[in-house]
Scaffold this active site. Sequence first.
Site, PDB file in Angstrom:
ATOM      1  N   HIS A   1      28.959  28.845  69.195  1.00 14.87           N
ATOM      2  CA  HIS A   1      30.197  29.544  68.855  1.00 14.87           C
ATOM      3  C   HIS A   1      30.949  29.951  70.126  1.00 14.87           C
ATOM      4  O   HIS A   1      32.166  29.793  70.218  1.00 14.87           O
ATOM      5  CB  HIS A   1      29.898  30.785  68.008  1.00 14.87           C
ATOM      6  CG  HIS A   1      29.679  30.475  66.555  1.00 14.87           C
ATOM      7  ND1 HIS A   1      29.307  29.239  66.111  1.00 14.87           N
ATOM      8  CD2 HIS A   1      29.782  31.263  65.450  1.00 14.87           C
ATOM      9  CE1 HIS A   1      29.188  29.259  64.795  1.00 14.87           C
ATOM     10  NE2 HIS A   1      29.474  30.490  64.363  1.00 14.87           N
TER      11      HIS A   1
ATOM     12  N   HIS B   1      23.173  36.355  69.367  1.00 17.76           N
ATOM     13  CA  HIS B   1      22.633  35.794  70.606  1.00 17.76           C
ATOM     14  C   HIS B   1      22.353  36.901  71.628  1.00 17.76           C
ATOM     15  O   HIS B   1      22.412  38.084  71.317  1.00 17.76           O
ATOM     16  CB  HIS B   1      23.588  34.742  71.193  1.00 17.76           C
ATOM     17  CG  HIS B   1      23.831  33.585  70.262  1.00 17.76           C
ATOM     18  ND1 HIS B   1      22.939  32.549  70.110  1.00 17.76           N
ATOM     19  CD2 HIS B   1      24.869  33.303  69.427  1.00 17.76           C
ATOM     20  CE1 HIS B   1      23.405  31.677  69.232  1.00 17.76           C
ATOM     21  NE2 HIS B   1      24.576  32.120  68.785  1.00 17.76           N
TER      22      HIS B   1
END
Length: 269
Positions: free
Chosen positions: A174, A229
């Site tokens: 992303h 993340h």
Amino acid sequence: MSRCTIPIPSFIRPPSAILVPSGNMVDVDIIVNKFVALWRIPFVRLKLPWTFLVLSMVGSLVKSTQLVPETYFSNSRNVLNMYFVKVSWGWTLLLLTPFIFLIYYKDSLTFALRRMSSLVVATAIWYTFTETFFYIEDATGTCHRDQVPHKEFTTKWRCRNAGGQWDGYDISGHSFILSYSALIIAEEMAPMATMERNRNIVLDLLYVSLNGIVFIWIWMFMCTSVYFHNFWQNGLGTVFGILAWFVTYRVWYPKPLSPGLPLKPTKQS
């Protein structure tokens, strides 16, 4: 320059609004000019790569404090993630392809096609990086189910289909695609700042839509940094996105044997 307007359909207007003069109709030109003025600010366009780096670092550091409350955007099934981010490259191509063509085809169909080849290059870059990220995650991971390792599952996809959890090194795709896509859209929109007469309603609407997509990408990039993340996974994804943009638009595209850089259209009518 002629004004481009979109009348509001009568079935969504209150009765008192139907008789309002056309001067009160939605004026696309005003919106376009606002965006043009925004991108003419040197800081906005020139510092956009640094903006992504700062958002990635600050967002990841904020996440590491574990003080960020859960919100609608901390759920990966939020509308923007499901219907925009997960198909972000599709949105980018859908809007940029006709936009680039309409900018240049009146001057030179050959140059329009040459410029559109930059999207072929960008698609190859997107595919190569995302597949590499998937490979790294598969190569570095192990499947666990009920805290027991299952080495018979050698990929994340097989592991999850079996109800397990994969612990591979997950570089943020992303962060990569949102930063890369926003940067190339900003580059390709640049000619609108110098176009005064060679515009039409379709081009204006595409321009407004591209700006809307850029703001969605920036917002969702920030959400990725804050909620998903870790520092290095987000940072690597961001650096690769910026690097892909830099190598193409700053190193390769200025050279003759390339798709070329976005240019000011020469014909004005």
